[in-house]
Design an enzyme around this catalytic site. Structure first.
Site, PDB file in Angstrom:
ATOM      1  N   TYR A 191       0.872  -1.183   0.000  1.00 41.45           N
ATOM      2  CA  TYR A 191       0.000   0.000   0.000  1.00 41.45           C
ATOM      3  C   TYR A 191       0.908   1.231   0.000  1.00 41.45           C
ATOM      4  O   TYR A 191       1.798   1.356   0.844  1.00 41.45           O
ATOM      5  CB  TYR A 191      -0.859  -0.001   1.265  1.00 41.45           C
ATOM      6  N   ARG A 221      -1.898  -1.942 -18.422  1.00 36.49           N
ATOM      7  CA  ARG A 221      -3.056  -1.066 -18.509  1.00 36.49           C
ATOM      8  C   ARG A 221      -2.923   0.020 -17.446  1.00 36.49           C
ATOM      9  O   ARG A 221      -2.847  -0.273 -16.248  1.00 36.49           O
ATOM     10  CB  ARG A 221      -4.350  -1.859 -18.306  1.00 36.49           C
TER      11      ARG A 221
END
Length: 434
Positions: free
Chosen positions: A71, A252
């Protein structure tokens, strides 16, 4: 997909993170079959969607790395969570490579998509209700260029410019008149289906005349820019929004380029205003793609992409399709299929049945409602990555037109693609058991 079998967990307790399809088969055979089925679909058909490509094995490795576990809200050196010392390196590498590749003073590599990058650009420069001049959706504008179904059309007052109905080219005189009339806060230069290079200098001149920001939505041409096969919008635009998954052959995702004076505003618009934590495995994969795009091999690739697009456009015209603007400068081609007696919807369906995957798009037509008809859009980035050249483009044109005429060409398509596997070491036909 291209995967390298990982060694089993040994007595040292080390766990290899190299993707292992055999592990997935044992743990979740249902999802493994989906992966194998998609790999086979990509392998056995002609992938002509202009917005798609095949990433390198190195990019795939980064995407499947332990960075997916971290994170990382914030930016390198200023994260909300601890333990980001290593992933900070990945983001710094990606930023530095993007800056060097495109000659930009500042880069933000965190946007999750091209739309996320555009949203951040609008958030940094505009306020709800501001007027924006962008290519109209019937003429090739993206959803983020004012669609009422998108945040852009709900939050801002969009005015659409278009192309000349005869030539298919941007009408810069009309663009200037619209800018003078509406005095937009920003002008967006970009399209999902314009096959020619925009005149960035003309856009800059018009934006300066009316005191507007110039936002270049370069999602499609940015990969060509990286390899020197298209003009660079960075010297002209206040902000460049782009994607990494088209010609650039990356994962992507999106990214932003701008000058130093807008750097802080852009960064704040990405985080914390429009996004949360960065996807660090994707950021690392972007770094890999930027590094690959800086090589001589990549430059040769993008020039071949353009050569293939021109050859395919010429061959399709010879077969009777009406090619928009009479050709292409880029990786994409738009065509009206009406001369062959079918509209774009029927054309796409018949091509799909033959294993030829492409998109619909609007094509200029002065006799059509709204000045546009529905045609097809196709691109050469993926087939060029597979190693195809101009000779194969001529064959693709014949197969495509035969499919439009309801010819049975699926076996011929499979025979052609069998010689150009996107991942030569990937799963075989027999392994794709979906």
């Amino acid at each position: 997909m291209a995967v390298t079998p990982a060694p089993a967990r040994g007595g040292t307790g080390r766990l290899s993170w190299v993707p292992d399809l055999d592990v997935l088969r044992r743990v979740d055979p249902e999802v493994a079959d989906v992966l194998l089925g998609e790999a086979q679909r990509q392998r056995s058909g002609l992938q002509l969607i202009a917005a798609e490509n095949f990433t390198s094995p190195a990019v795939l490795t980064a995407l499947g790395s332990p960075l997916v576990n971290k994170y990382a809200e914030g930016y390198p050196g200023a994260r909300y969570h601890g333990g980001c010392e290593v992933v900070d390196l990945a983001e710094r590498i990606a930023v530095e490579r993007a800056q060097g590749l495109f000659g930009a003073p500042h880069a933000n590599v965190q946007p999750h998509s091209g739309s996320s990058a555009v949203l951040a650009a609008y958030a940094a420069l505009l306020r709800p209700g501001d007027t924006v001049l962008a290519m109209g959706l019937p003429h090739g504008g993206h959803l983020t260029h004012g669609s009422p179904a998108n945040f852009s059309g709900r939050w801002f007052d969009f005015v659409g410019y278009g192309v000349d109905p005869v030539t298919g080219l941007i009408d810069y005189d009309r663009l200037r008149r619209l800018a003078r009339k509406h005095r937009p806060k920003a002008i967006v230069c970009g399209s999902i289906s314009y096959p020619r290079h925009p005149d960035y200098a003309a856009f800059r001149d018009i934006a300066d005349e009316v005191g507007a920001y110039l936002i270049a939505d370069a999602a499609h041409p940015i990969g060509l820019v990286a390899g020197g096969a298209a003009p660079n919008p960075v010297p002209y635009a206040d902000v460049v929004c782009a994607t990494t998954h088209k010609v650039l052959r990356g994962p992507r995702g999106g990214f932003l380029l701008c000058g130093a004076e807008l750097a802080d505003r852009m960064d704040r618009a990405v985080f914390p205003f429009t996004q949360g934590g960065a996807q660090m495995h994707t950021v690392a994969a972007k770094a890999v793609a930027f590094g690959e795009a800086a090589t001589a091999g990549y430059a040769a690739y993008v020039h071949q992409v353009v050569a293939n697009a021109r050859a395919l456009a010429e061959a399709l015209a010879d077969e009777g399709l009406a090619i928009t603007t009479g050709g292409t400068d880029t990786h994409l081609i738009t065509a009206d299929t009406a001369p062959l007696g079918v509209d774009g919807h029927v054309a796409r369906g018949r091509c799909a049945a033959a294993g030829i995957v492409l998109d619909l798009c609007a094509v200029p037509g002065p006799e059509e409602p709204g000045g546009c008809a529905i045609g097809i859009r196709l691109g050469t980035a993926a087939v060029t990555t597979q190693g195809m050249g101009e000779t194969e483009m001529e064959r693709i044109a014949k197969l495509l037109v035969a499919a439009l005429r309801e010819g049975r060409v699926r076996e011929e398509v499979a025979e052609l693609t069998s010689g150009f596997p996107p991942y030569p070491d990937g799963p075989t036909v027999a392994e794709a058991t979906v």
